[in-house]
Design an enzyme around this catalytic site. Structure first.
Site, PDB file in Angstrom:
ATOM      1  CG  ASP A 102      -1.911  -1.113   1.242  1.00 45.93           C
ATOM      2  OD1 ASP A 102      -2.157  -1.676   0.164  1.00 45.93           O
ATOM      3  OD2 ASP A 102      -2.438  -1.423   2.323  1.00 45.93           O
ATOM      4  CE  LYS A 103      -1.173   7.547  -0.361  1.00 48.52           C
ATOM      5  NZ  LYS A 103      -2.021   8.722  -0.673  1.00 48.52           N
TER       6      LYS A 103
END
Length: 239
Positions: A102-103
């Site tokens: 994920d970011k």
């Protein structure tokens, strides 16, 4: 391999550009100027140069990357930096990440263009372990350890497979989680299933590959000799 294909893949040029370059006599094979793009070359043994610069051909590339916070696992993104803002794309443009983070997740990310290697690491049938360090908003308990081991209902058709949870006795909000699946947002969803939230998440390892302590966020390096041996093991199915 045809000479024109070799030039295209190494230099990321179009077929027409490559054809023009060869016809102009700018390409040499073992010191001899070649004007025929169909000439067969051996990328591993022939010395091929363009405009006096020797070209190198790697069938496969392998990198360990310390993904920083805010970086997305995509080739292009209009809003955020991508993995390839840090790791230069190769000439053939075929590098990809082995799975995704994920970011807002940091840590170990493998980058390659070897599809078989990537498939074997990600295949649900292989049960490759992935270990994460997380900081929770509330302390972990022994009940959480048992719940992770038994498997959790995170809203999917089946509960999660048994996972290992351990915590720092001095600061129980600091936990280490090892899973053998790759479900969507799995670590965060498992954490929510025991009534907590993830405040920070970092992947430490994937199979035999571990995050290099010397790599700062945003840095990368090629696989070591030992890691290349791991590649052979995983591609051969010897886990």
């Amino acid at each position: 391999m045809r000479l024109d294909r070799f030039i295209c893949e190494c230099c990321k040029t179009t077929r027409s550009e490559t054809k023009k370059t060869i016809k102009q006599g700018r390409v040499k094979v073992n010191g001899l100027v070649m004007h025929d793009g169909s000439f067969k070359v051996d990328p591993m043994s022939d010395v091929i140069a363009m405009d006096g610069q020797e070209l190198s051909y790697e069938a496969f590339s392998y990198y360990v990357f310390h993904k920083p916070h805010g970086c997305v696992c995509a080739n292009q993104d209009n809003l955020h930096k991508t993995v390839f803002s840090y790791v230069p794309m190769n000439a053939r443009g075929d590098l990809f990440t082995v799975g995704r983070l994920d970011k807002d997740t940091e840590g170990l990310l493998l980058i390659t263009n070897d599809g078989v290697f990537s498939h074997n690491l990600l295949s649900p049938k292989k049960h490759v372990a992935k270990t994460y360090f997380a900081i929770w908003d509330h302390p972990a308990t022994e009940e959480d350890v048992i719940a992770f081991k038994e498997g959790l209902d995170i809203g999917d058709e089946k509960p999660t497979k048994s996972a290992k949870l351990s915590y720092d006795e001095c600061d129980p909000t600091h936990v280490t989680i090892t899973i053998s699946e790759g479900r969507f947002h799995q670590v965060k969803r498992m954490t929510q299933a025991v009534g907590k939230e993830v405040c920070y998440l970092k992947r430490l390892s994937m199979g035999k590959f571990t995050l290099d302590d010397t790599l700062a966020p945003g840095e990368y390096r090629s696989f070591t000799e030992r890691e290349m041996n791991y590649v052979t093991e995983y591609k051969g199915g010897h886990f």
